[in-house]
Design an enzyme around this catalytic site. Structure first.
Site, short mmCIF file in Angstrom:
data_model
loop_
_atom_site.label_atom_id
_atom_site.label_comp_id
_atom_site.label_asym_id
_atom_site.label_seq_id
_atom_site.Cartn_x
_atom_site.Cartn_y
_atom_site.Cartn_z
N SER A 76 24.46 50.44 33.05
CA SER A 76 23.30 49.71 33.53
C SER A 76 22.65 49.00 32.35
CB SER A 76 22.30 50.66 34.19
OG SER A 76 21.16 49.96 34.64
N HIS A 136 15.17 41.95 28.21
CA HIS A 136 13.94 41.18 28.20
C HIS A 136 13.87 40.45 26.86
CE1 HIS A 136 12.55 43.09 31.87
NE2 HIS A 136 12.83 44.27 31.35
N HIS A 156 26.34 31.33 37.85
CA HIS A 156 27.02 31.55 39.12
C HIS A 156 28.48 31.11 39.05
CE1 HIS A 156 23.91 32.93 41.95
NE2 HIS A 156 23.06 32.30 41.15
N HIS A 203 19.94 41.33 34.34
CA HIS A 203 20.28 42.70 34.75
C HIS A 203 21.75 42.75 35.11
CE1 HIS A 203 21.13 45.18 38.43
NE2 HIS A 203 20.74 46.14 37.61
N HIS A 261 7.05 42.23 49.56
CA HIS A 261 5.60 42.12 49.52
C HIS A 261 5.12 40.87 48.79
CE1 HIS A 261 6.33 44.40 45.72
NE2 HIS A 261 5.30 43.69 45.28
N ARG A 295 29.27 50.63 38.79
CA ARG A 295 29.28 52.08 38.92
C ARG A 295 30.34 52.52 39.93
NH1 ARG A 295 25.07 49.67 41.26
NH2 ARG A 295 24.80 49.89 43.51
N ASN A 329 24.86 45.89 36.28
CA ASN A 329 25.36 47.26 36.35
C ASN A 329 26.65 47.30 37.16
OD1 ASN A 329 24.98 48.48 39.21
ND2 ASN A 329 23.02 47.48 38.82
#
Length: 297
Positions: free
Chosen positions: A119, A123, A167, A133, A197, A137, A135
């Site tokens: 992972s 920043h 992309h 980001h 939200h 697994r 990851n």
């Protein structure tokens, strides 16, 4: 499904470690060769490496990993590259969540699990250089196995050519596995990395998959490897290009506000964060993804 999967587990765990080593070396090279532009007169950053252990209720060995974090460098304000291989039995809460989400029978009767992966969250010092980001697994229980992971770009100042490169590189690595993989995983990332939200995406997307099990372990592992292999060629050229740009206070402010969105997503919605905390993994390693500074308006 039995422990005859030990060979596959070992291969996957070794691959995640190798990918970790490649990324750490590449990121430290970025720090060393940044010699012009903002922050180029700072000391180059290096990764601090800490061994992590997973806690178990009965005190038996439950696995662990390596937490590698670089802070306050020329290029990276904070980047973490973690690997882990953990195992044991799932607690009741995790059993219920796993059975409900994945429809796996028998979890209550035999709650053993094994999980390994890498992972990464970066920043950046320069607001023009995108956060990222990644990851990949593998997860195993006596009842099922599957792969997951991907990578997504999180610029606070978007450049359309950077998004297109990110992309396109991922598509190049996925197309050999079937023409449907890239569009399907792209759509999955758009859906997964969405902040309800705020009614907006976390970034500009990428690729993502979970619960991937075609029944052919070698094919699924090869796909997972190519998701990992796509990361450096997709991301490094963007950092090399943007790390030399001058930035303003307004640019930095935009970066801090965008980091607030990133923190909200990871603390409220991210499955990996929830799983890591529920299964007793090192909290500092689980929360490594949080930015060093953020702002809310």
């Amino acid at each position: 499904m039995t422990d005859s999967f030990d060979s596959e587990k070992n291969r996957a765990s070794a691959w995640f470690r190798d990918l970790r080593d490649q990324i750490v070396a590449a990121f430290e090279a970025l720090e060393q060769d940044h010699r012009s532009g903002p922050m180029s007169d700072a000391e180059p950053g290096h990764f601090d490496v800490t061994e992590t252990r997973r806690s178990s209720d009965d005190g038996t060995d439950a696995g662990g990993g390596l937490m590698s974090v670089l802070r306050g460098g020329r290029v990276f304000e904070k980047v973490g590259v973690n690997i882990s291989t953990v195992y044991g039995t799932l607690g009741e809460r995790a059993q219920m969540a796993m059975a409900a989400r994945k429809g796996i029978p028998g979890m209550k009767d035999d709650p053993r699990f094994w999980a390994s992966g890498i992972s990464l969250v970066a920043h950046m010092q320069n607001p023009h250089a995108p956060a990222v980001h990644m990851n990949t697994r593998m997860f195993w229980t006596p009842h099922a196995w599957w792969f997951g992971g991907g990578s997504d770009l999180n610029p606070c100042i978007e450049y359309s050519e950077d998004t297109a490169h990110f992309h396109a590189t991922q598509q190049e690595h996925l197309d050999p596995h079937g023409a449907d993989f890239y569009p399907r995983l792209k759509d999955w990332a758009d859906e997964y990395f969405f902040i309800p939200h705020r009614n907006r995406a976390r970034g500009v997307g990428g690729i993502f998959m979970d619960d991937h099990c075609s029944g052919d372990w070698d094919a699924d592992f090869a796909l997972t490897q190519d998701i990992g292999r796509a990361f450096l060629p997709a991301y490094l050229p963007l950092v090399r290009k943007r790390r030399v740009q001058e930035w303003s206070e307004a640019d930095k402010d935009a970066q801090l506000v965008h980091r607030g969105l990133y923190a909200e997503y990871n603390l409220v919605y991210d499955r990996g964060t929830k799983f890591g905390l529920e299964t007793g993994h090192d909290a500092n390693a689980v929360l490594m993804s949080l930015p060093p500074l953020a702002k809310w308006v």
